[in-house]
Write a protein that holds these residues in place. Structure first.
Motif, PDB file in Angstrom:
ATOM      1  N   GLY A  40       0.784  -1.042   0.120  1.00 58.82           N
ATOM      2  CA  GLY A  40      -0.009  -0.306   0.315  1.00 58.82           C
ATOM      3  C   GLY A  40       0.692   1.079  -0.618  1.00 58.82           C
ATOM      4  N   GLY A  41       0.279   2.472  -0.470  1.00 63.02           N
ATOM      5  CA  GLY A  41       1.254   3.404  -0.733  1.00 63.02           C
ATOM      6  C   GLY A  41       0.834   4.232   0.649  1.00 63.02           C
ATOM      7  N   ASN A  42       1.940   5.016   0.757  1.00 66.48           N
ATOM      8  CA  ASN A  42       1.896   6.270   1.905  1.00 66.48           C
ATOM      9  C   ASN A  42       0.485   6.697   2.696  1.00 66.48           C
ATOM     10  OD1 ASN A  42       4.205   4.816   3.050  1.00 66.48           O
ATOM     11  ND2 ASN A  42       5.091   5.399   2.633  1.00 66.48           N
ATOM     12  N   GLY A  43       0.925   7.278   3.443  1.00 74.77           N
ATOM     13  CA  GLY A  43      -0.501   8.553   3.483  1.00 74.77           C
ATOM     14  C   GLY A  43       0.460   9.370   3.258  1.00 74.77           C
ATOM     15  N   GLY A  44      -0.150  10.947   2.730  1.00 75.80           N
ATOM     16  CA  GLY A  44       0.125  12.243   2.748  1.00 75.80           C
ATOM     17  C   GLY A  44       0.413  12.900   3.524  1.00 75.80           C
ATOM     18  N   ASP A  45       1.379  13.764   4.416  1.00 72.22           N
ATOM     19  CA  ASP A  45       1.397  14.881   4.967  1.00 72.22           C
ATOM     20  C   ASP A  45       1.308  15.838   4.539  1.00 72.22           C
ATOM     21  OD1 ASP A  45       3.833  12.608   6.192  1.00 72.22           O
ATOM     22  OD2 ASP A  45       5.039  13.550   5.535  1.00 72.22           O
ATOM     23  N   VAL A  46       0.674  16.921   6.479  1.00 75.29           N
ATOM     24  CA  VAL A  46       0.575  18.158   5.943  1.00 75.29           C
ATOM     25  C   VAL A  46       1.760  19.128   6.394  1.00 75.29           C
ATOM     26  CG1 VAL A  46      -1.237  19.547   7.011  1.00 75.29           C
ATOM     27  CG2 VAL A  46      -1.994  17.429   6.947  1.00 75.29           C
ATOM     28  N   ALA A  68      -5.530  15.805   4.359  1.00 75.15           N
ATOM     29  CA  ALA A  68      -4.007  15.256   3.265  1.00 75.15           C
ATOM     30  C   ALA A  68      -4.475  13.718   2.692  1.00 75.15           C
ATOM     31  CB  ALA A  68      -2.373  15.046   3.408  1.00 75.15           C
ATOM     32  N   THR A  69      -3.989  13.809   1.874  1.00 78.54           N
ATOM     33  CA  THR A  69      -4.676  12.761   0.612  1.00 78.54           C
ATOM     34  C   THR A  69      -4.209  11.078   1.656  1.00 78.54           C
ATOM     35  OG1 THR A  69      -3.484  12.887  -0.678  1.00 78.54           O
ATOM     36  CG2 THR A  69      -5.253  14.075  -0.859  1.00 78.54           C
ATOM     37  N   ASN A  70      -5.563  10.074   1.346  1.00 75.48           N
ATOM     38  CA  ASN A  70      -4.505   8.829   1.419  1.00 75.48           C
ATOM     39  C   ASN A  70      -4.096   7.629   0.881  1.00 75.48           C
ATOM     40  OD1 ASN A  70      -6.985   9.060   3.992  1.00 75.48           O
ATOM     41  ND2 ASN A  70      -8.261   8.086   3.178  1.00 75.48           N
ATOM     42  N   GLY A  71      -3.224   7.108   1.003  1.00 77.05           N
ATOM     43  CA  GLY A  71      -2.408   6.046   0.290  1.00 77.05           C
ATOM     44  C   GLY A  71      -3.378   4.492  -0.913  1.00 77.05           C
ATOM     45  N   LYS A  72      -3.021   5.043  -1.311  1.00 79.63           N
ATOM     46  CA  LYS A  72      -3.711   3.980  -2.442  1.00 79.63           C
ATOM     47  C   LYS A  72      -3.420   2.218  -2.245  1.00 79.63           C
ATOM     48  CE  LYS A  72      -5.561   6.973  -4.624  1.00 79.63           C
ATOM     49  NZ  LYS A  72      -6.949   7.236  -4.845  1.00 79.63           N
ATOM     50  N   PRO A  73      -4.566   1.222  -2.170  1.00 77.73           N
ATOM     51  CA  PRO A  73      -3.994   0.650  -1.762  1.00 77.73           C
ATOM     52  C   PRO A  73      -2.943  -0.552  -2.609  1.00 77.73           C
ATOM     53  CG  PRO A  73      -6.626   0.913  -2.496  1.00 77.73           C
ATOM     54  CD  PRO A  73      -6.212   1.566  -2.649  1.00 77.73           C
ATOM     55  N   GLY A  74      -2.463  -1.617  -2.356  1.00 83.02           N
ATOM     56  CA  GLY A  74      -2.512  -2.377  -2.888  1.00 83.02           C
ATOM     57  C   GLY A  74      -2.465  -3.409  -3.877  1.00 83.02           C
ATOM     58  N   MET A  75      -1.921  -4.035  -4.757  1.00 84.45           N
ATOM     59  CA  MET A  75      -3.294  -4.545  -5.976  1.00 84.45           C
ATOM     60  C   MET A  75      -2.269  -5.501  -6.289  1.00 84.45           C
ATOM     61  SD  MET A  75      -4.409  -0.895  -8.375  1.00 84.45           S
ATOM     62  CE  MET A  75      -2.864  -0.632  -8.256  1.00 84.45           C
ATOM     63  N   ASN A  83       1.556   6.760  -3.326  1.00 82.62           N
ATOM     64  CA  ASN A  83       1.111   7.865  -2.161  1.00 82.62           C
ATOM     65  C   ASN A  83       0.485   8.582  -2.700  1.00 82.62           C
ATOM     66  OD1 ASN A  83       3.828   5.995  -1.474  1.00 82.62           O
ATOM     67  ND2 ASN A  83       4.917   7.246  -1.993  1.00 82.62           N
ATOM     68  N   GLY A  84       0.087   9.002  -1.056  1.00 80.83           N
ATOM     69  CA  GLY A  84      -1.084  10.217  -0.890  1.00 80.83           C
ATOM     70  C   GLY A  84      -0.358  10.995  -1.018  1.00 80.83           C
ATOM     71  N   ASP A  85      -0.464  12.783  -1.937  1.00 79.39           N
ATOM     72  CA  ASP A  85      -0.700  13.665  -1.774  1.00 79.39           C
ATOM     73  C   ASP A  85      -0.756  14.768  -0.618  1.00 79.39           C
ATOM     74  OD1 ASP A  85      -0.462  13.245  -4.863  1.00 79.39           O
ATOM     75  OD2 ASP A  85      -2.559  14.019  -4.875  1.00 79.39           O
ATOM     76  N   ASP A  86       1.050  15.181  -0.948  1.00 81.45           N
ATOM     77  CA  ASP A  86       0.712  16.346   0.624  1.00 81.45           C
ATOM     78  C   ASP A  86       0.643  17.283   0.766  1.00 81.45           C
ATOM     79  OD1 ASP A  86       3.125  14.245   1.092  1.00 81.45           O
ATOM     80  OD2 ASP A  86       4.485  15.565   0.452  1.00 81.45           O
ATOM     81  N   LEU A  87      -0.278  17.969   1.162  1.00 84.05           N
ATOM     82  CA  LEU A  87      -0.605  19.058   1.644  1.00 84.05           C
ATOM     83  C   LEU A  87      -0.500  20.337   2.432  1.00 84.05           C
ATOM     84  CD1 LEU A  87      -3.124  20.942   1.101  1.00 84.05           C
ATOM     85  CD2 LEU A  87      -3.995  19.719   3.827  1.00 84.05           C
ATOM     86  N   ILE A  88       0.421  21.191   1.122  1.00 82.41           N
ATOM     87  CA  ILE A  88       1.486  22.094   1.317  1.00 82.41           C
ATOM     88  C   ILE A  88       0.477  22.923   2.339  1.00 82.41           C
ATOM     89  CG2 ILE A  88       2.840  24.275   0.544  1.00 82.41           C
ATOM     90  CD1 ILE A  88       3.429  20.496   0.578  1.00 82.41           C
ATOM     91  N   LEU A  89       0.431  24.012   2.969  1.00 77.49           N
ATOM     92  CA  LEU A  89      -0.452  25.431   3.565  1.00 77.49           C
ATOM     93  C   LEU A  89       0.675  26.281   4.251  1.00 77.49           C
ATOM     94  CD1 LEU A  89      -2.439  23.253   6.699  1.00 77.49           C
ATOM     95  CD2 LEU A  89      -2.859  23.903   3.710  1.00 77.49           C
TER      96      LEU A  89
END
Length: 490
Positions: A40-46, A68-75, A83-89
């Motif tokens: 599975g992909g890693n979740g995004g950081d804030v 931030a967005t979640n990581g996608k499951p493996g297939m 991987n989830g996209d980081d949220l830049i503030l």
């Protein structure tokens, strides 16, 4: 007109990690071609990043929740999840980050300074990554971890060289407007300024910044008026300038009593930053006294009267008029000289290089303590055991057996035996409590069974709770029968 917001509370939620995939490669003439489940992909950081184009925390005031967005499951086919996209503030320069208890976490000064407000969860491993000599085709995968969910307080402290302090309507905003190109609101009533105004002052070939703090009154350090909300903007100033209204008609006020009252409030204020940007304590900063509105004859006379007594304090004194532009040039060059001198004596600390310290291989990474709420129970604490619990599918016996192997290799079972744990003792790790079975064989000796099962979880010599309950019922029934027979014989 945009609002000035310099303190907000935000809720930063990072993305969850994607679950690993359980899959077996299948094709013609090869029905069981081995595990091929991806990770599975890693979740995004804030992430908070300083942007010089941002000057207020207004956006966070209206949108305090950031996720931030979640990581996608493996297939299958060994395809890993994205991987989830980081949220830049984007935050203003001079933003201080505190936790919910008020502890300082970071001080963001300078373009591009960053802070990870919430870290994304790790993605779970697929069964292809879990394959080993003992488990050639694992029938399970690891779950993705949840991302951090943090509540943070953001405070904006103006990054200015000179801070103007004074009572309401002392002429602070007027000075900022004539010394710089800033255009603050100016009116003839108290508390016209409801937010600090920042201006850039040109002094020959040098440039420095100046800010005015909304009018202070006695008791400001305890929250009276607007002082407590904006005294924080003085923490980064190298020079503090007392702006005194020499033309005030308010009874009981004069330049000397005004300065004494302001000094008392500065002494009572407790800054969050103990040594911000290499500067000393707030009370040790250089001072300058500005006697304002001397273009009025009565004000000029009052300035002549109090100037000798103020000179005894050893602070430079300047007589100016923001309206008539009197004494501004001398004041500008004097402030510039004081700022340069103080900054030279108190240089900013050099940026620290990142130091990576690997953990020792024999370092204990967990602890086992008795459970105060359960008699004979124990609590296991540690980053790795708690993370493994979150990654385990407890509806899959093979995954539970894999967890037991990991805990056994880490030394958890040996520590429980050393502390006197008995079979069936309640052991809590994270949010999960289970009955401990000692001497579980490690995974290298696991007999091969069906996928998703573990024969060790089915074999046990310990009498279960249901069996003990049934035996107790049978003993009670037998005791009642014997008592009835004895009564009949009598």
């Amino acid at each position: 007109m945009s609002r000035f917001i310099d303190r907000v509370t935000i809720h930063a939620t990072a993305g969850n990690g994607g679950h690993g995939c359980t899959s077996v490669h299948r094709e013609k003439f090869k029905p069981l071609g081995g595990p091929d489940g991806g990770n599975g992909g890693n979740g995004g950081d804030v992430i908070l990043v300083v942007d010089p184009q941002v000057h207020t925390l207004l956006d966070f005031h209206f949108r305090p929740h950031a996720k931030a967005t979640n990581g996608k499951p493996g297939m299958g086919a060994n395809r890993d999840g994205g991987n989830g996209d980081d949220l830049i503030l984007k935050v203003p320069d001079g933003t201080v980050i505190l936790d919910s208890k008020g502890h300082l976490l970071a001080d963001l000064v300078g373009d591009g300074a960053t802070f990870v407000a919430a870290r994304g969860g790790r993605g779970g491993l697929g069964n292809a990554a879990l394959a080993s000599k003992a488990r050639r085709a694992p029938g399970f995968a690891l779950l993705g971890e949840e991302g951090d969910d943090n509540e943070l307080v953001l405070e904006l402290k103006s990054v200015a060289d000179v801070g103007l302090v004074g009572f309401p309507s002392a002429g602070k905003s007027s000075l900022v407007s004539v010394l710089s190109a800033a255009k603050p609101k100016i009116a003839d009533y108290p508390f016209t300024t409801l937010a600090p105004n920042l201006g850039v002052v040109q002094s020959g070939n040098d440039v420095f910044t100046i800010t005015d703090v909304p009018g202070l009154i006695p008791g400001a350090s305890q929250g009276r008026g607007l002082g407590l909300e904006f005294l924080r903007h003085l923490e980064r100033c190298a020079v503090l300038a007392h702006v005194v209204d020499c033309a005030t008609l308010e009874p009981g006020r004069d330049p000397i009593s005004d300065i004494d009252a302001l000094e008392a409030e500065l002494a009572a204020y407790e800054p969050v930053l103990e040594a911000d940007s290499g500067l000393d304590d707030l009370m040790s900063r250089p001072r300058v006294i500005i006697l304002n509105k001397v273009d009025i004859p009565e004000a000029a006379e009052l300035a002549d009267l109090v100037e000798p007594e103020l000179a005894e304090r050893g602070w430079p004194i300047f007589r100016v008029s923001a309206v008539a532009h009197l004494g501004l040039r001398e004041l500008t060059f004097a402030l510039d000289d004081m700022v340069r001198t103080y900054r030279t004596e108190h240089p900013k600390p050099a940026a620290r290089r990142q130091v990576i310290r690997p953990k020792a291989v024999d370092e204990s990474q967990f602890s086992v303590v008795p459970d105060p709420d359960v008699e004979g129970g124990f609590i296991v604490r540690g980053t790795r055991p708690e993370r493994w619990i979150r990654q385990t599918q407890f509806d899959n016996d093979e995954a539970v057996g894999y967890l037991a192997d990991r805990l056994n290799r880490l030394g958890v079972e040996d520590e429980l035996v050393k502390l006197g744990a008995r079979p069936g003792a309640a052991v809590t790790i994270g949010d999960v409590t289970f009955d401990w079975e000692p001497q579980t064989p490690v995974g290298d000796d696991v007999p091969l069974t069906g996928r998703g099962t573990d024969i060790r979880l089915e074999r046990t010599d310990r009498v279960g709770a249901a069996e003990r309950k049934e035996a107790r019922r049978m003993r009670r029934a037998l005791h009642e029968t014997d008592s009835f027979d004895d009564e009949t014989d009598e």
